[in-house]
Design a protein around this motif. Sequence first.
Motif, mmCIF file in Angstrom:
data_model
loop_
_atom_site.group_PDB
_atom_site.id
_atom_site.type_symbol
_atom_site.label_atom_id
_atom_site.label_comp_id
_atom_site.label_asym_id
_atom_site.label_seq_id
_atom_site.Cartn_x
_atom_site.Cartn_y
_atom_site.Cartn_z
ATOM 1 N N ALA A 192 32.307 -54.329 61.726
ATOM 2 C CA ALA A 192 31.894 -53.781 60.429
ATOM 3 C C ALA A 192 33.100 -53.618 59.524
ATOM 4 O O ALA A 192 34.193 -53.256 59.978
ATOM 5 C CB ALA A 192 31.201 -52.434 60.612
ATOM 6 N N PHE A 193 32.875 -53.875 58.209
ATOM 7 C CA PHE A 193 33.848 -53.486 57.195
ATOM 8 C C PHE A 193 33.749 -51.972 57.036
ATOM 9 O O PHE A 193 32.647 -51.423 56.908
ATOM 10 C CB PHE A 193 33.542 -54.126 55.843
ATOM 11 N N LEU A 194 34.890 -51.286 57.008
ATOM 12 C CA LEU A 194 34.893 -49.838 56.871
ATOM 13 C C LEU A 194 35.857 -49.445 55.764
ATOM 14 O O LEU A 194 37.079 -49.511 55.931
ATOM 15 C CB LEU A 194 35.299 -49.175 58.193
ATOM 16 N N SER A 237 30.564 -46.016 56.077
ATOM 17 C CA SER A 237 30.702 -45.023 57.146
ATOM 18 C C SER A 237 29.366 -44.784 57.839
ATOM 19 O O SER A 237 29.309 -44.615 59.070
ATOM 20 C CB SER A 237 31.250 -43.709 56.581
ATOM 21 N N ILE A 238 28.268 -44.766 57.072
ATOM 22 C CA ILE A 238 26.941 -44.624 57.669
ATOM 23 C C ILE A 238 26.626 -45.828 58.554
ATOM 24 O O ILE A 238 26.073 -45.685 59.656
ATOM 25 C CB ILE A 238 25.875 -44.450 56.570
ATOM 26 N N VAL A 239 26.989 -47.020 58.089
ATOM 27 C CA VAL A 239 26.761 -48.216 58.900
ATOM 28 C C VAL A 239 27.474 -48.095 60.235
ATOM 29 O O VAL A 239 26.902 -48.357 61.304
ATOM 30 C CB VAL A 239 27.218 -49.477 58.143
ATOM 31 N N VAL A 240 28.731 -47.678 60.216
ATOM 32 C CA VAL A 240 29.505 -47.535 61.456
ATOM 33 C C VAL A 240 28.915 -46.435 62.336
ATOM 34 O O VAL A 240 28.801 -46.601 63.563
ATOM 35 C CB VAL A 240 30.976 -47.254 61.121
ATOM 36 N N ALA A 241 28.516 -45.324 61.724
ATOM 37 C CA ALA A 241 27.931 -44.225 62.497
ATOM 38 C C ALA A 241 26.655 -44.656 63.204
ATOM 39 O O ALA A 241 26.431 -44.314 64.381
ATOM 40 C CB ALA A 241 27.653 -43.041 61.569
ATOM 41 N N LEU A 242 25.807 -45.414 62.516
ATOM 42 C CA LEU A 242 24.563 -45.871 63.135
ATOM 43 C C LEU A 242 24.824 -46.940 64.196
ATOM 44 O O LEU A 242 24.105 -47.003 65.201
ATOM 45 C CB LEU A 242 23.611 -46.389 62.066
ATOM 46 N N MET A 243 25.819 -47.782 63.983
ATOM 47 C CA MET A 243 26.186 -48.730 65.039
ATOM 48 C C MET A 243 26.595 -47.981 66.307
ATOM 49 O O MET A 243 26.210 -48.356 67.424
ATOM 50 C CB MET A 243 27.325 -49.636 64.564
ATOM 51 N N ASP A 284 43.710 -46.820 47.346
ATOM 52 C CA ASP A 284 43.777 -46.903 48.809
ATOM 53 C C ASP A 284 42.813 -45.909 49.474
ATOM 54 O O ASP A 284 42.863 -44.709 49.193
ATOM 55 C CB ASP A 284 45.197 -46.633 49.285
ATOM 56 N N GLU A 285 41.962 -46.411 50.341
ATOM 57 C CA GLU A 285 40.979 -45.577 51.041
ATOM 58 C C GLU A 285 41.200 -45.558 52.550
ATOM 59 O O GLU A 285 40.364 -45.048 53.285
ATOM 60 C CB GLU A 285 39.560 -46.092 50.765
ATOM 61 N N THR A 286 42.299 -46.120 53.002
ATOM 62 C CA THR A 286 42.450 -46.303 54.451
ATOM 63 C C THR A 286 42.504 -44.986 55.215
ATOM 64 O O THR A 286 42.098 -44.933 56.386
ATOM 65 C CB THR A 286 43.710 -47.135 54.753
ATOM 66 N N ALA A 287 42.986 -43.917 54.590
ATOM 67 C CA ALA A 287 43.029 -42.633 55.293
ATOM 68 C C ALA A 287 41.619 -42.184 55.674
ATOM 69 O O ALA A 287 41.391 -41.681 56.787
ATOM 70 C CB ALA A 287 43.712 -41.574 54.423
ATOM 71 N N TYR A 288 40.668 -42.375 54.761
ATOM 72 C CA TYR A 288 39.281 -41.997 55.062
ATOM 73 C C TYR A 288 38.677 -42.930 56.106
ATOM 74 O O TYR A 288 37.906 -42.489 56.973
ATOM 75 C CB TYR A 288 38.449 -42.041 53.779
ATOM 76 N N ALA A 289 39.009 -44.201 56.026
ATOM 77 C CA ALA A 289 38.496 -45.149 57.012
ATOM 78 C C ALA A 289 38.988 -44.772 58.411
ATOM 79 O O ALA A 289 38.229 -44.850 59.389
ATOM 80 C CB ALA A 289 38.938 -46.568 56.662
ATOM 81 N N ARG A 290 40.237 -44.325 58.516
ATOM 82 C CA ARG A 290 40.780 -43.926 59.821
ATOM 83 C C ARG A 290 40.033 -42.716 60.371
ATOM 84 O O ARG A 290 39.764 -42.630 61.576
ATOM 85 C CB ARG A 290 42.271 -43.596 59.694
ATOM 86 N N ILE A 291 39.712 -41.764 59.491
ATOM 87 C CA ILE A 291 38.975 -40.571 59.938
ATOM 88 C C ILE A 291 37.642 -40.972 60.556
ATOM 89 O O ILE A 291 37.252 -40.466 61.622
ATOM 90 C CB ILE A 291 38.756 -39.615 58.747
ATOM 91 N N VAL A 292 36.930 -41.872 59.888
ATOM 92 C CA VAL A 292 35.622 -42.321 60.395
ATOM 93 C C VAL A 292 35.800 -43.094 61.697
ATOM 94 O O VAL A 292 35.052 -42.897 62.667
ATOM 95 C CB VAL A 292 34.900 -43.174 59.340
ATOM 96 N N ALA A 293 36.767 -43.994 61.730
ATOM 97 C CA ALA A 293 36.993 -44.790 62.937
ATOM 98 C C ALA A 293 37.311 -43.894 64.131
ATOM 99 O O ALA A 293 36.802 -44.111 65.249
ATOM 100 C CB ALA A 293 38.126 -45.777 62.696
#
Length: 627
Positions: free
Chosen positions: A265-267, A274-280, A301-310
């Motif tokens: 998934a793209f995050l 983030s919802i897509v990743v959570a449901l996966m 830059d949004e990578t900090a939020y992407a890391r939190i979700v990951a």
Amino acid sequence: MCGIAGILSLAPEARVEHDALCNMAAQLVHRGPDDAGEYLDPQGRCGLGFRRLAILDLETGNQPIGNEDGSVWLIFNGEIYNFRELRQELERCGHRFRTRADSEVIVHLYERDGDGCFARLSGMFAIAIWDQQRGELLLARDRFGKKPLTYLVHAGRLYFASEAKAILALPGVPRELDPQSLHRYLLFQYVPAPHSIYRGFRKLPPGCFLRIRAGQAEAPEPRRYWQLPQPAPFDGSYDEAKSCLTERLTRALEKRLIADVPLGAFLSGGIDSSIVVALMHRLGVSPLRTFSIGFPDARYDETAYARIVAQRFGAEHREFTVTPDAREVLDKLAWHYDEPFADSSAIPTYYVAKCTRQHVTVALTGDGGDECFAGYDRYRAAQLAARLGVLPGWLGSAAAQLAKRLPRGRARTAGSRAHRFAAALREPPARQYLSWVNVFTPAMLAEGYRAEFRAQLEFDEPLAWFERLHAAAGGGAVERANRVDFVSYLPYDLLTKVDIASMAVSLECRCPFLDHELAGFALSLPVGWRLGKRILREWAADLLPRAVLTRGKMGFGVPVGEWFRGELRDLLEQNVLAPDGICSHVFRADWLGALVGQHVSRRCNLEHPLWALLMLERWHRTWNPRV
């Protein structure tokens, strides 16, 4: 996911040639590196060419595929998510299958339902069906326009393909710029279907099919099998709507996990991906692979939020950073997009797709969440403008004058946003909304065009098209803006961007939010529940980290404005101000110089118009159409 191409004879002397068919398919190898196939009608009336990216039924899912007696042949690009249910239905009717592929389901569904088959399909697709007994070719696109299909009638033949480059590769095919479509591009940052930047070419609109008989002199107008619904209002409570959302979101995502190859998934770190990743994660996808793109400029830059979700969901997470050295990709994008395309986020989309493809073959995305759940900031702007519209006219004039004095040298600042909002307050609602999504304003183009170029145009035609979309949308200011995006920005910008950038590296992207049943449900909800993704955020309150739920919307942008004042300034000036360039053919030289000067001096931020001109120039030098 694949690339398709074909030829239909429209005159007795213009039979289909095998070499031409193979030449067309060869231009699409990036869309389908795993296999190739062709079909040629015994009478030379029709030829189908195919390049395959193997996703399902890896052993027997090759195309073209026919029915039992060879009277119906099909090629298609995409995925049909309800093919298993349709297969069971067809088997009960006596149809027999020799593969596990979704493509064979379409063949038998056509045998039973004719052109009614397209409305039964849930998925993304561009389809070509050759009915040998009827001597008819059918072309069709999915509802939202996720998969592209372009065509040309020339020299007694109809040519069609996933991308125009497959047709342009043929000897003798005209390569001539259409000035009216260039005008459309400069207003919208894309050329909307059915138009093309190349004179004579057409793009099949989303939700439409085309039926044409061999020997027929001209292609008829496409027919619509689906249009964006105006569903009956949801009659349940807010909590009931959230329960329905659980069911529909989960079903939409689960259907898009069907694959015989690795997926991820793209995050971005936004709520949709983030919802897509959570449901996966909830559905047991393992390993859960996620991919993000970042920038040195913190505003983008949004990578900090992407890391939190990951980290929250234990994903195998990878990041890629885009720097101003991205200039090396511009000509590659100009080649892949075939037409000038001015959405600068094509750069990070291409890079994240390239990074992702090193690890998986399929990626799920959050695309469509902003349309389904009214997430764009401009919807709130439309709502506010409608409320201000009841105030005396002098207040709107005063606001517009005040806006001109606000600092607007940098993107994504309060001053630049306020200026863009207030400058259009005196415009009618459709023109008002257009001013928030366009590249150049009509006034800028009217001032900058050379007289000889302007004389070739129906200047107001694209504006009238947009106004018709807005008028037909119905509802209040937010609903109109939202529905206009569904039938303009979504198919011709967002989905085009993702399809071309991902297929350039042979990656299939799937969009759970654009499940047509989920979208229909979302549109049935009161706009107040959807605006700003209210119901989606509250639904995800126990699922996502609070930092993601409460953050403001960033959008998938690129800091090209700063690049143009620094590392890419020379590239900008060498292209946009070139005396022999397409920009100088279309615009006055003094006007172009002033445009660049105002931006680099920070008097105002003109990154979007300048990016559109830069990509126009790179496209023209790549494809060299006759002007």
